[in-house]
Design a protein around this motif. Structure first.
Motif, short mmCIF file in Angstrom:
data_model
loop_
_atom_site.label_atom_id
_atom_site.label_comp_id
_atom_site.label_asym_id
_atom_site.label_seq_id
_atom_site.Cartn_x
_atom_site.Cartn_y
_atom_site.Cartn_z
N CYS A 229 8.55 -39.12 -33.92
CA CYS A 229 8.79 -40.25 -34.84
C CYS A 229 9.80 -41.35 -34.30
N ALA A 235 10.26 -40.17 -40.40
CA ALA A 235 10.51 -38.55 -40.32
C ALA A 235 10.51 -38.24 -41.89
N VAL A 255 14.90 -31.82 -38.06
CA VAL A 255 14.87 -33.10 -37.38
C VAL A 255 15.99 -33.05 -36.09
N TRP A 280 13.21 -39.65 -32.66
CA TRP A 280 13.69 -38.54 -33.42
C TRP A 280 12.45 -37.64 -33.37
N VAL A 282 10.55 -34.04 -34.82
CA VAL A 282 10.57 -33.22 -36.40
C VAL A 282 9.79 -31.86 -35.74
#
Length: 470
Positions: A229, A235, A255, A280, A282
């Motif tokens: 992300c 996210a 995350v 990011w 996930v």
């Protein structure tokens, strides 16, 4: 007042020589997992059953000796470490580790408090059932400690905290009486639900000696994926999409920011990272009750929709159990990588999921302005709003010096922001010694008054884990 020697002799009479440690190296009991607290115990009591626990507590009450209960000693806030006085008795439940019973029809299991979490999971699995509490320390932590601290972990999104998985307790009270509350009932409206007083009380009201826990049918399939992300907002959008499409099948939603996975890559280069570093990442897990094919189809549909919506930029789905474990290993290696990098300021916070992107953006900016070059290691259980928001010293700056100079100011910045966004400064690690003053200054005064009243009513001598929590 009877002498210390008489007290120890009375303990030997109850526990036998094998059940009482007074000499030798006791550091494994006296030092916490993070090596932040190190005390000195009068002795270590190791009872073999609940009757011995009750006898020990009665002796402590008679002699006025403070009692510090301890499970696997994996806590992160100093909640089971004795102080430096050498006058507190450490009560280890490590010998009480039996699985007492499994009731498959009732979907429950009853275990001793010293039962290691992984052993409880394995015992359930042998019956084709699932005990879903899952923590990085599950090979060492114990059920009693999990309940005393109301542990969370990676599947709270689907199954809840330790509190939500507990139906009944056996507890030795502060005066040495045994409360036989090992009910497997899901409905019992007969007054106050006493188990909820002891779950999360960190040993300050009594000693949990056994528990009856909820079990679930094992899922037919578990599927794991990593998704990239570009922002924390994305996210959160992915979480909303996953919940709408997968419902209760969504059992994990973790995350990790680029800094956290960068530390893993630096210190554990042998661990394969299936995706290139993105702002990011996930980690999603679906637990399906139908079939592998159904789970795979659901995951493919979810990830395709996320890609089309621009919520994610890339994804990798585990094709085997080994690949799934490798993905989880990345997530679980972040705290270890941080430890390799050096001391850091840890924050275990909870926020409404919708508030997390705003909190991170404003708090990151405030910390970077106040402490240029500081590294923000953000990861955690986004699905249930629990973020591990950790602060690492700038590269080249001695971590110990940075902490000693700035930890208090960093904590204030973070905890003020948490309060502003409607959150909690302790999500799953508890209070212990580390956050006791924060609790006193930040908890609602009416709530504190009620907590102290309960403590005084159930432990009038103040001998149960003194100096922790309150």
């Amino acid at each position: 007042m009877l002498s210390q020697a008489e007290f120890l002799q009375a303990l030997r009479g109850v526990l036998g020589e094998a059940g009482l440690l007074c000499e030798g190296d006791l550091s494994s009991y006296e030092q916490d997992w993070r090596r932040r607290y190190e005390g000195r115990a009068l002795a270590v009591a190791r009872p073999a059953d609940t009757a011995q626990v009750a006898a020990v507590v009665k002796l402590c009450a008679a002699y006025g000796v403070g009692l510090v209960p301890q499970g696997g000693n994996t806590g992160l806030v100093g909640g089971s470490t004795p102080d430096a006085s050498g006058e507190q008795l450490l009560l280890s439940l490590c010998r009480m580790k039996q699985v007492r019973a499994i009731d498959a029809a009732n979907l429950t299991m009853t275990v001793d408090a010293g039962c290691v979490l992984q052993a409880a999971q394995d015992a359930a699995a042998e019956q084709g059932l699932l005990f879903p509490l899952s923590l990085a320390s599950e090979g060492s932590c114990t059920i009693g400690g999990n309940l005393a601290s109301n542990a969370g972990g990676t599947q709270v999104l689907r199954y809840g905290n330790a509190r939500d998985l507990c139906l009944g307790l056996e507890v030795v009270t502060a005066d040495g009486e045994i409360w036989h509350g090992l009910s497997g009932l899901r409905k019992d409206n007969t007054g106050y639900d006493l188990r909820h007083l002891f779950v999360g009380s960190e040993g300050t009201l009594g000693v949990i000696t056994a528990a009856t826990l909820k079990l679930y049918p094992c899922p037919k399939a578990q599927t794991t994926a990593l998704a990239a992300c570009d922002s924390l907002d994305a996210a959160v959008q992915l979480l909303v999409l996953a919940q709408s499409r997968a419902g209760a099948s969504l059992s994990g939603f973790e995350v990790m920011n680029a800094v956290s996975l960068g530390l893993v890559k630096k210190h554990f280069p042998q661990l394969q990272q299936a995706l290139a570093l993105s702002p990011w990442t996930v980690l999603l897990e679906l637990s399906d009750t139908e079939s592998e094919a159904h789970a795979s189809a659901m995951f493919e549909s979810l990830l395709e929709a996320a890609l089309e919506a621009g919520v994610i930029s890339d994804a990798a789905v585990a094709a085997s159990q080994a690949q799934s474990q490798a993905m989880w290993h990345l997530r679980e290696s972040i705290p270890l990588a941080q430890a390799q990098e050096g001391l850091n300021v840890k924050h275990d916070i909870a926020l409404p999921v919708s508030a997390i992107p705003g909190f991170v953006a404003t708090t990151d900016a405030a910390l970077l302005q106040a402490f240029p070059g500081v590294r923000l290691v953000d990861f955690g259980h986004l699905g249930d709003g629990n973020l591990h928001y950790n602060v690492q010293a700038p590269e080249g700056v001695p971590a110990k010096d940075f902490l000693s100079q700035h930890e208090a100011a960093i904590n204030k910045t973070v905890y003020d922001a948490v309060a502003l966004h409607g959150g909690s400064f302790s999500a799953e690690h508890g209070i212990g010694q580390l956050k006791r003053e924060e609790l006193a200054s930040r908890k609602d005064p009416v709530a504190l008054h009620m907590m102290r009243a309960i403590k005084k009513a159930l432990d009038p001598q103040g001998l149960m884990n003194p100096g922790r929590l309150l």
